[in-house]
Design a protein around this motif. Structure first.
Motif, PDB file in Angstrom:
ATOM      1  N   UNK A 211       0.844  -1.201   0.000  1.00 30.25           N
ATOM      2  CA  UNK A 211       0.000   0.000   0.000  1.00 30.25           C
ATOM      3  C   UNK A 211       0.873   1.243   0.000  1.00 30.25           C
ATOM      4  N   UNK A 212       0.586   2.174  -0.897  1.00 33.64           N
ATOM      5  CA  UNK A 212       1.309   3.439  -0.987  1.00 33.64           C
ATOM      6  C   UNK A 212       0.420   4.552  -0.468  1.00 33.64           C
ATOM      7  N   UNK A 213       0.886   5.264   0.571  1.00 30.83           N
ATOM      8  CA  UNK A 213       0.103   6.340   1.172  1.00 30.83           C
ATOM      9  C   UNK A 213       0.933   7.611   1.254  1.00 30.83           C
ATOM     10  N   UNK A 214       0.224   8.726   1.415  1.00 32.04           N
ATOM     11  CA  UNK A 214       0.858  10.028   1.600  1.00 32.04           C
ATOM     12  C   UNK A 214       1.065  10.242   3.101  1.00 32.04           C
ATOM     13  N   UNK A 215       2.311  10.288   3.527  1.00 35.44           N
ATOM     14  CA  UNK A 215       2.630  10.394   4.949  1.00 35.44           C
ATOM     15  C   UNK A 215       2.143  11.701   5.563  1.00 35.44           C
ATOM     16  N   UNK A 216       1.891  12.722   4.741  1.00 34.70           N
ATOM     17  CA  UNK A 216       1.450  14.022   5.265  1.00 34.70           C
ATOM     18  C   UNK A 216      -0.070  14.185   5.216  1.00 34.70           C
ATOM     19  N   UNK A 217      -0.788  13.121   4.870  1.00 35.87           N
ATOM     20  CA  UNK A 217      -2.240  13.175   4.742  1.00 35.87           C
ATOM     21  C   UNK A 217      -2.858  12.109   5.655  1.00 35.87           C
ATOM     22  N   UNK A 218      -3.449  12.506   6.784  1.00 36.94           N
ATOM     23  CA  UNK A 218      -4.040  11.522   7.701  1.00 36.94           C
ATOM     24  C   UNK A 218      -5.090  10.634   7.032  1.00 36.94           C
ATOM     25  N   UNK A 219      -5.855  11.203   6.088  1.00 37.31           N
ATOM     26  CA  UNK A 219      -6.869  10.399   5.407  1.00 37.31           C
ATOM     27  C   UNK A 219      -6.227   9.317   4.547  1.00 37.31           C
ATOM     28  N   UNK A 220      -5.100   9.632   3.933  1.00 35.54           N
ATOM     29  CA  UNK A 220      -4.392   8.651   3.119  1.00 35.54           C
ATOM     30  C   UNK A 220      -3.932   7.479   3.979  1.00 35.54           C
ATOM     31  N   UNK A 221      -3.382   7.792   5.127  1.00 36.35           N
ATOM     32  CA  UNK A 221      -2.929   6.750   6.057  1.00 36.35           C
ATOM     33  C   UNK A 221      -4.120   5.951   6.586  1.00 36.35           C
ATOM     34  N   UNK A 222      -5.232   6.626   6.796  1.00 37.55           N
ATOM     35  CA  UNK A 222      -6.431   5.943   7.269  1.00 37.55           C
ATOM     36  C   UNK A 222      -6.925   4.926   6.251  1.00 37.55           C
ATOM     37  N   UNK A 223      -6.921   5.291   4.982  1.00 43.80           N
ATOM     38  CA  UNK A 223      -7.350   4.375   3.925  1.00 43.80           C
ATOM     39  C   UNK A 223      -6.417   3.166   3.869  1.00 43.80           C
ATOM     40  N   UNK A 224      -5.118   3.412   3.937  1.00 45.73           N
ATOM     41  CA  UNK A 224      -4.152   2.314   3.882  1.00 45.73           C
ATOM     42  C   UNK A 224      -4.353   1.342   5.042  1.00 45.73           C
ATOM     43  N   UNK A 225      -4.518   1.880   6.231  1.00 49.77           N
ATOM     44  CA  UNK A 225      -4.682   1.013   7.408  1.00 49.77           C
ATOM     45  C   UNK A 225      -6.004   0.247   7.359  1.00 49.77           C
ATOM     46  N   UNK A 226      -7.046   0.915   6.860  1.00 48.93           N
ATOM     47  CA  UNK A 226      -8.347   0.245   6.758  1.00 48.93           C
ATOM     48  C   UNK A 226      -8.257  -0.930   5.803  1.00 48.93           C
ATOM     49  N   UNK A 227      -7.624  -0.731   4.667  1.00 47.36           N
ATOM     50  CA  UNK A 227      -7.496  -1.829   3.701  1.00 47.36           C
ATOM     51  C   UNK A 227      -6.660  -2.961   4.282  1.00 47.36           C
ATOM     52  N   UNK A 228      -5.568  -2.606   4.931  1.00 49.76           N
ATOM     53  CA  UNK A 228      -4.701  -3.629   5.509  1.00 49.76           C
ATOM     54  C   UNK A 228      -5.464  -4.477   6.519  1.00 49.76           C
ATOM     55  N   UNK A 229      -6.250  -3.831   7.369  1.00 50.05           N
ATOM     56  CA  UNK A 229      -7.013  -4.571   8.374  1.00 50.05           C
ATOM     57  C   UNK A 229      -8.101  -5.411   7.726  1.00 50.05           C
ATOM     58  N   UNK A 230      -8.812  -4.844   6.762  1.00 53.07           N
ATOM     59  CA  UNK A 230      -9.942  -5.539   6.148  1.00 53.07           C
ATOM     60  C   UNK A 230      -9.502  -6.749   5.342  1.00 53.07           C
ATOM     61  N   UNK A 231      -8.378  -6.637   4.646  1.00 55.36           N
ATOM     62  CA  UNK A 231      -7.918  -7.707   3.758  1.00 55.36           C
ATOM     63  C   UNK A 231      -6.850  -8.604   4.385  1.00 55.36           C
ATOM     64  N   UNK A 232      -6.416  -8.264   5.586  1.00 48.04           N
ATOM     65  CA  UNK A 232      -5.376  -9.077   6.198  1.00 48.04           C
ATOM     66  C   UNK A 232      -4.003  -8.831   5.615  1.00 48.04           C
ATOM     67  N   UNK A 233      -3.770  -7.613   5.165  1.00 48.94           N
ATOM     68  CA  UNK A 233      -2.446  -7.232   4.645  1.00 48.94           C
ATOM     69  C   UNK A 233      -1.569  -6.821   5.834  1.00 48.94           C
ATOM     70  N   UNK A 234      -0.350  -7.321   5.930  1.00 55.30           N
ATOM     71  CA  UNK A 234       0.526  -6.905   7.034  1.00 55.30           C
ATOM     72  C   UNK A 234       0.717  -5.389   7.051  1.00 55.30           C
ATOM     73  N   UNK A 235       0.638  -4.796   8.216  1.00 50.37           N
ATOM     74  CA  UNK A 235       0.793  -3.347   8.337  1.00 50.37           C
ATOM     75  C   UNK A 235       2.162  -2.903   7.826  1.00 50.37           C
ATOM     76  N   UNK A 236       3.157  -3.780   7.933  1.00 49.81           N
ATOM     77  CA  UNK A 236       4.491  -3.451   7.439  1.00 49.81           C
ATOM     78  C   UNK A 236       4.520  -3.268   5.925  1.00 49.81           C
TER      79      UNK A 236
END
Length: 524
Positions: free
Chosen positions: A12-37
Motif C-alpha cells: 500500500x502506498x500512502x501520503x505520509x502528510x495526509x491523515x486520510x491517506x494513512x487511514x485508507x491504507x490502514x483500513x485496507x490492511x485490516x480488512x484484507x489481512x495485509x501486514x501493516x508493514x
C-alpha cells in the motif's frame, strides 16, 4: 489460503502528510489481512497533478528504494542516474501481487516539454508526442525502472491468456482507493468484501453510442457476454447516452459511452449502484479529477456506490483505453479486478487509473450457490439471481423451468422486478389475467428507492396493458407522491394522466393536467 497469500503480497502506498491517506491504507490492511508493514508512506504533494521533477524526486526514487530494501523488487541499483534523474536499476523480478495507491497520492503528471524526446515508432503520430500521464500507469512499470516516458509502453499482459513468468515480472498491477471523499475511498474496500460474500447480484446496462464502429463493437460484445452470463440486461443503442428516465434498478454492471460528464440515471440524486457494481463509461477525460461528484465519470461512479471502475486522466485515444469486453471477460472467468484491468489495457505509462480493491473478485460466488442461499441474500436483490437463472433456462429452451423458478422466487422473496418479468411472460403467452395477477401486489407499494422509480413506472404501464388501469393508477399515485426529480415528473405525468383517464378518475387526471399547465412558461 490462496487469497491470504495474495493479501500478504499487496503493498500500500500512502501520503505520509495526509491523515486520510494513512487511514485508507490502514483500513485496507485490516480488512484484507495485509501486514501493516506492507504500507509505504512517503511525504507527497496534496495536489492531484504534479510535475515530472516532483514525481521522480518525491515518489519514484524513494518508492523504488523502499521496495528494493524490503525485497519487493529483486535487482541491483547502480550508483548513476538516467537522463531523467531516476536511479539506474537492473530488476529481474518483483514479488508484488498488487500495489494499492491510497487517496492523497497525486493522480496525474503534467507534460514536461524539457523531458520530451522521440520514442520511435510511437511518437511518429502527433497525438502521442507527450509525456503526460497517470501516476498509477507509471507505477505499473516499477519493475522496468528506466523505461522511456514519452508516448507509452506496450503492455505484455494485454489480452494475454497464458502469460509467461517473464511477462508477469515486467508489470506491477496497480489500483487506487480514492474518491470525492475519504469515506468514498473506504467504501470501495467494504463494498468489495461484502459483494464477495454473496456474489454479484442485479441487472446489467449497456449504452452503445453509435459513434465509432470499433468502439461500438466492443460494447456489442459486452452485451453478448452479458446475455451468455444470464444477466437481465437493457441495451440502449440510441446516439445519445441513456436518459434519466431509463430503468436503472439494481445496477450491478454498467458499460457505456460517450459523454464528457456523468448524466442519465447515474447522475440522479440518491441513485446508488448495487453492491459490488462494476461501472465503466469510456470517455477521454473521465478521471481528470477524483474530487468532483459531477466531473467526469470515475469519481461520480464511486460516489454513487460503484465498487470498481476505470478512467483516463488525459486523452488516451480509443484503442489505448481499457477494452470493456476484455475487462468483463476476465472478471467473469474469475480474475481479480487488478488482473482483469491489466488484461484489458493495451498500454502502460499512459493515461489510465483503476479504482477499487485489486483483489476484488465479483464472480467469486457462482450463480448456483446464490440460488441455494437465496433466503440469506438481501430480499431486494435475491430475485435478480432467479431472473439470471431464468434467462439461462430460456436460452437452453427450458421455458417451463424458468417460469417455475420465477414463481417460486416470487413466493419466497417477493420482488417488483420478478413480478414484472412474470407479468411480461404471461402476457406474451396470451394470459392477460395471469399477467395482471403477477403484479397484483404492486399497488400496495408506497415507497420506491431512487433506482426503482423507472421499474415502478414499467410496472404501472404493464398493469395498464393487462387491462387493470385502476391498479396501475395506484402505482402512479405512489410514484408521483414521492420526491421525484423535476425531469422525471415532467416526463412521466402524461402517461399517468392517460392511465387516470382510462381508470375513469377525472379528478386525478384533471389535477395532473393542471400541474402540467401551471408548469408551462407563459406564452406571449
Amino acid at each position: 489460503a490462496a487469497e491470504a497469500n495474495l493479501a500478504a503480497r499487496v503493498v500500500l502506498l500512502a501520503n505520509a502528510t495526509d491523515p486520510d491517506s494513512l487511514r485508507v491504507a490502514r483500513h485496507y490492511a485490516e480488512a484484507r489481512g495485509v501486514p501493516v508493514d506492507n504500507i509505504v508512506a512517503l511525504p507527497l504533494s496534496h495536489a492531484e497533478t504534479i510535475s515530472w521533477t516532483e514525481f521522480i524526486a518525491t515518489l519514484w526514487r524513494p518508492l523504488t528504494d523502499e521496495l528494493l530494501a524490503r525485497r519487493w523488487l529483486d535487482g541491483v541499483a547502480m550508483s548513476s542516474d538516467d537522463a531523467l534523474g531516476r536511479r539506474k536499476i537492473a530488476i529481474y523480478q518483483h514479488r508484488l501481487a498488487a500495489l494499492v495507491v491510497c487517496r492523497g497520492v497525486p493522480l496525474r503528471i503534467d507534460h514536461d516539454p524539457a523531458r520530451y524526446v522521440e520514442h520511435a515508432p510511437f511518437t511518429k503520430q502527433a497525438e502521442f508526442r507527450t509525456n503526460a500521464g497517470a501516476v498509477d500507469a507509471e507505477l505499473s512499470l516499477l519493475a522496468q525502472p528506466n523505461y522511456p516516458i514519452n508516448a507509452f509502453v506496450l503492455n505484455p499482459l494485454f489480452q494475454n491468456d497464458r502469460p509467461r513468468q517473464t511477462d508477469r515480472d515486467k508489470v506491477v498491477l496497480v489500483t487506487r482507493l480514492d474518491g470525492v471523499t475519504v469515506d468514498d475511498a473506504l467504501a470501495l474496500v467494504d463494498r468489495a468484501l461484502a459483494a464477495e460474500r454473496t456474489g454479484l447480484l442485479g441487472r446489467a446496462y449497456v449504452d452503445i453510442a453509435n459513434r465509432d464502429q470499433e468502439g461500438d463493437g466492443w460494447f456489442e460484445q459486452v452485451a453478448k457476454q452479458l446475455a451468455e452470463l444470464g444477466f437481465d440486461t437493457d441495451v440502449d443503442r440510441a446516439p445519445t447516452t441513456m436518459p434519466a428516465t431509463a430503468r436503472c434498478d439494481a445496477a450491478a454492471l454498467y458499460f457505456g459511452w460517450y459523454a464528457g460528464q456523468v448524466d442519465g440515471p447515474w447522475a440522479t440524486p440518491g441513485f446508488q449502484f448495487a453492491p459490488g457494481a462494476i461501472a465503466l463509461h469510456l470517455h477521454s477525460y473521465s478521471a481528470t479529477t477524483l474530487r468532483s461528484p459531477t466531473g467526469g465519470w470515475t469519481a461520480p461512479f464511486v460516489a454513487h456506490g460503484a465498487t470498481a471502475t476505470v478512467g483516463n486522466v488525459f486523452e488516451p485515444y480509443l484503442r489505448l483505453t481499457h477494452h470493456p469486453h476484455l475487462l468483463l471477460r476476465a472478471l467473469a472467468r474469475g480474475a481479480t479486478l487488478a488482473e482483469a484491468a491489466c488484461y484489458a489495457l493495451p498500454t502502460l505509462s499512459w493515461q489510465q487509473t483503476v479504482l477499487g480493491d485489486p483483489l476484488y473478485r465479483p464472480f467469486a460466488v457462482p450463480l448456483a450457490e446464490q440460488l441455494k442461499t437465496a433466503a440469506q441474500l438481501a430480499p431486494r436483490l435475491a430475485g435478480y439471481a432467479a431472473l439470471r437463472q431464468a434467462r439461462l433456462l430460456d436460452a437452453a429452451q427450458r421455458p417451463a423451468e424458468a417460469d417455475a423458478l420465477l414463481v417460486a422466487a416470487q413466493r419466497d422473496t417477493p420482488s417488483l422486478a420478478v413480478g414484472l418479468a412474470l407479468s411480461r411472460r404471461r402476457l406474451a403467452a396470451g394470459d392477460r389475467d395471469g399477467a395482471g395477477n403477477a403484479l397484483g401486489f404492486a399497488p400496495l407499494l408506497k415507497n420506491f428507492r431512487p433506482d426503482e422509480r423507472a421499474l415502478a413506472r414499467d410496472a404501472a404501464q404493464q398493469l395498464a396493458a393487462t387491462g387493470r388501469p385502476a391498479r396501475a393508477l395506484e402505482v402512479w399515485r405512489a410514484l408521483l407522491a414521492s420526491s421525484l426529480p423535476a425531469e422525471l415528473r415532467a416526463a412521466w405525468l402524461p402517461d399517468a394522466i392517460g392511465v387516470a383517464r382510462a381508470a375513469g378518475d377525472t379528478a386525478q387526471s384533471g389535477a395532473w393536467e393542471t400541474e402540467i399547465r401551471l408548469a408551462e412558461p407563459e406564452k406571449k
